[in-house]
Structures are given as structure tokens and as C-alpha cells.
Design a protein around this motif. Structure first.
Motif, PDB file in Angstrom:
ATOM      1  N   UNK A  56       0.811  -1.215   0.000  1.00 41.59           N
ATOM      2  CA  UNK A  56       0.000   0.000   0.000  1.00 41.59           C
ATOM      3  C   UNK A  56       0.840   1.258   0.000  1.00 41.59           C
ATOM      4  N   UNK A  57       0.377   2.302  -0.690  1.00 46.17           N
ATOM      5  CA  UNK A  57       1.045   3.601  -0.664  1.00 46.17           C
ATOM      6  C   UNK A  57       0.734   4.302   0.658  1.00 46.17           C
ATOM      7  N   UNK A  58       1.765   4.861   1.290  1.00 48.20           N
ATOM      8  CA  UNK A  58       1.605   5.493   2.606  1.00 48.20           C
ATOM      9  C   UNK A  58       1.087   6.918   2.452  1.00 48.20           C
ATOM     10  N   UNK A  71      -3.976  -7.519   5.566  1.00 52.07           N
ATOM     11  CA  UNK A  71      -4.398  -6.133   5.761  1.00 52.07           C
ATOM     12  C   UNK A  71      -4.007  -5.639   7.154  1.00 52.07           C
ATOM     13  N   UNK A  72      -4.096  -6.528   8.158  1.00 53.80           N
ATOM     14  CA  UNK A  72      -3.704  -6.157   9.518  1.00 53.80           C
ATOM     15  C   UNK A  72      -2.205  -5.861   9.581  1.00 53.80           C
ATOM     16  N   UNK A  93      -5.621  -5.615  -7.551  1.00 53.79           N
ATOM     17  CA  UNK A  93      -5.835  -4.304  -6.944  1.00 53.79           C
ATOM     18  C   UNK A  93      -6.896  -4.487  -5.862  1.00 53.79           C
ATOM     19  N   UNK A  94      -6.452  -4.617  -4.617  1.00 52.66           N
ATOM     20  CA  UNK A  94      -7.362  -4.960  -3.525  1.00 52.66           C
ATOM     21  C   UNK A  94      -8.087  -3.752  -2.959  1.00 52.66           C
ATOM     22  N   UNK A 137      -3.958   0.067  -2.939  1.00 52.01           N
ATOM     23  CA  UNK A 137      -3.362  -1.141  -2.385  1.00 52.01           C
ATOM     24  C   UNK A 137      -3.420  -2.275  -3.389  1.00 52.01           C
ATOM     25  N   UNK A 138      -2.400  -3.130  -3.341  1.00 45.59           N
ATOM     26  CA  UNK A 138      -2.326  -4.302  -4.209  1.00 45.59           C
ATOM     27  C   UNK A 138      -2.035  -5.531  -3.365  1.00 45.59           C
TER      28      UNK A 138
END
Length: 336
Positions: A202-204, A302-303, A239-240, A244-245
């Protein structure tokens, strides 16, 4: 192959249109019609700054430049209402389609409606122009046909969305197929006794001073191409979420997947820096454990990603489902 053909045809059409509008702008200037010449030049600018003119060019400043050309186009049409609505009336016919192609739907509808109302009002109040009624009726008919085209395009996109295997923007596999594909990989892993890990990247954006803008979203196709070129042929990526991927790595143990995730993460950071986007990237890694299913694996990844971002971002976090074993973090290049 079909997507490559579409891009090729759009590129050639864009270049031909650009040359055509430059010719029109030149002719209008020579004929002493500066407003028409300026409008043709603005449309040429819209084309040359668009993605189809140069498919590999997605980052700043081109999206902003294209919006500036659009603002100039709207300004010129508006100015023509004071010089005479018939001067640029033919440019109004393409206003609706151009607006919906370049800016969000709500803004496009508001902009097109405001300009068209001004144009019809100016034409109605104009004196000494016998063809104004024909111009208004032709404009209304054109707007109606443009609205029908836009509706049919949106309807087709909605109808085909469930059948689309890849995300249109990034060419990653669509999230609608993620759970089913991951479930099959879990069954195969259990059947053949091989490892399985997943990475969520994921991009921050939470570390940025401003929310995600067009420049950030414009880099997503390059992110998709980077992931495609840095995973194995039998790995899959999805692409979730918006930024995010998720990558499925069959046959990879957790620690090996963490090493791969850190390399991908650092490569994406370098990619963003190349495009002058000051963002970092985080990753969450989880391996298949007994009792896991597709939903629990995605939740764990994801966590782990969320923990990595909460701890400042720019790191890879490995998820642990044991209360006594803390999640392992690889921050800022700790992995080689």
C-alpha cells in the motif's frame, strides 16, 4: 493483445487529431479569426497532454496541464458570448463530451450545463442574427445525443464490469476474482503440501501532507506494470483497494515472501521518486497456516499492512497469529 491494439489505435488517432487541430488553428489565424484559432490550439493542447498521445506518460505535470488547457477552452467559449454567440457556436457541440472525458461526472455536468445555459441565453438575446433559433435547436439536439452516448458508455461499463478480469487502470487482476483465486491456491497448497504466502502493498498516503490527488492516481498504471514485471509468471497480483495491491505467492514460505515484499517495496519507492511523488510504501506479509481460508488470509495481510503504516510506514511487516510472538518488522531496507 486487444488492449495493446486499442492503445496503438488511440495513439495514432490522437496524433492525427493533434496535427489536424494545429492546421485548423493556423488557418483560423491566417483568416483573422483569433478566437477560433485559440480554441483549436486549446483542443490541440488537450490532446497532446492526454494519456493516449503518450501512453507511458502518466505522472505530473501532464494531468494538470490538460486541466489548464480545458480551463482555457471554457474561458474562450465564455468570452465569445460577449463578442457574439455565433462566433464559437460550433465548438459548443463538443463541450459535453469533452467535459465528461476530462473531469469528474459531477463537475462535468455542472460545467457543461452552466456554459450551455449561458450560450443559449446569449443567442436568444442576440439581435440581428436570423439563424439564432436554428443554432439553439441544433445545440439542444447535439446535447441530447451527447447525453445518450455518455449514458450508453456508462451502461456498457457497468454491464461489463463483472466480466472484466483485470482492473482497467492498473491491469492487475480484478478484486472480484481475488477470493475465488486465493481459495483455489489454498486448496492446492493443502493438497500438494507446499507453502503459500501473500503480500499486501500500500502507498503510505497517511504520511503525506495532502490527500491522494490526480498525480498519485496517475502513477497507478506504472505501479501495476512494475508488479507485473517483478513477480513470477505463476504469481498473481490484484488491486485490492484504491491504493493497495495484493500478491499471491504459491510455494513461497513466509520469510522468503517477506524478502520479496521488501524488494518490491523499495523498488516502488524508487519508482515514485522517479516520478517526483514524495510517498513511501509499506507491505504486509502473511503465510498460510492451518485453519486459514481466503478471508482470514486477506484480513491478516491487511492487519500487517495497517500495523506497518501505523508504525510510521516505509517498512514491511510480517503478520503473526500467536499472542506470544510479536509481528516481525523490516523497516527501511533491513532486508537485503
Amino acid at each position: 493483445m486487444a488492449q495493446a491494439a486499442d492503445k496503438f489505435l488511440l495513439n495514432r488517432l490522437s496524433r492525427a487529431s493533434f496535427a489536424g487541430f494545429l492546421v485548423i488553428a493556423t488557418l483560423m489565424a491566417l483568416l483573422g479569426e483569433p478566437l477560433n484559432a485559440a480554441c483549436a490550439a486549446a483542443v490541440a493542447g488537450l490532446i497532446v497532454s492526454g494519456r493516449s498521445f503518450h501512453p507511458g506518460r502518466t505522472a505530473r505535470p501532464w494531468p494538470l496541464i490538460q486541466k489548464l488547457f480545458f480551463a482555457v477552452f471554457i474561458f474562450l467559449i465564455t468570452v465569445s458570448f460577449w463578442t457574439g454567440p455565433w462566433v464559437l457556436s460550433h465548438w459548443l457541440y463538443g463541450l459535453v463530451l469533452i467535459s465528461f472525458a476530462l473531469i469528474p461526472r459531477a463537475a462535468a455536468a455542472l460545467t457543461a450545463t452552466a456554459v450551455l445555459v449561458l450560450g443559449i441565453t446569449a443567442a436568444t438575446l442576440a439581435e440581428g442574427v436570423t439563424e439564432r433559433h436554428q443554432m439553439i435547436s441544433a445545440l439542444i439536439l447535439t446535447v441530447f445525443l451527447s447525453t445518450v452516448i455518455i449514458f450508453l458508455h456508462e451502461y456498457k461499463a457497468r454491464q461489463l464490469a463483472p466480466l472484466r478480469r483485470t482492473d482497467k487502470l492498473t491491469q492487475a487482476a480484478s478484486r472480484e476474482y481475488l477470493s475465488a483465486d486465493l481459495h483455489r491456491e489454498i486448496l492446492r497448497s493443502e493438497r500438494e503440501g507446499i507453502d503459500l504466502s501473500i503480500i499486501m502493498v500500500g502507498l503510505d498516503t497517511h504520511t503525506s501532507d495532502s490527500p491522494p490527488d490526480a498525480d498519485i492516481r496517475s502513477i497507478l498504471p506504472a505501479v501495476g506494470r512494475y508488479l507485473h514485471s517483478h513477480i513470477r509468471d505463476f504469481d498473481t497480483y490484484y488491486r485490492s483497494a484504491d491504493l493497495q495491491f495484493l500478491v499471491i505467492l504459491p510455494g513461497k514460505a513466509t520469510q522468503t515472501a517477506a524478502t520479496r515484499a521488501e524488494r518490491i517495496r523499495k523498488g516502488l519507492v524508487a519508482l515514485l521518486n522517479t516520478h517526483e511523488i514524495n510517498l513511501t510504501v509499506s507491505a504486509g506479509v502473511v503465510g498460510l497456516n492451518i485453519g486459514d481460508d481466503a478471508k482470514s488470509l486477506q484480513h491478516s495481510a491487511a492487519h500487517a499492512l495497517r500495523r506497518a503504516q501505523q508504525q510510521g510506514g516505509n517498512q514491511t511487516q510480517v503478520y503473526s497469529n500467536s499472542a506470544s510472538a510479536p509481528a516481525q518488522s523490516y523497516a527501511q531496507g533491513a532486508l537485503s
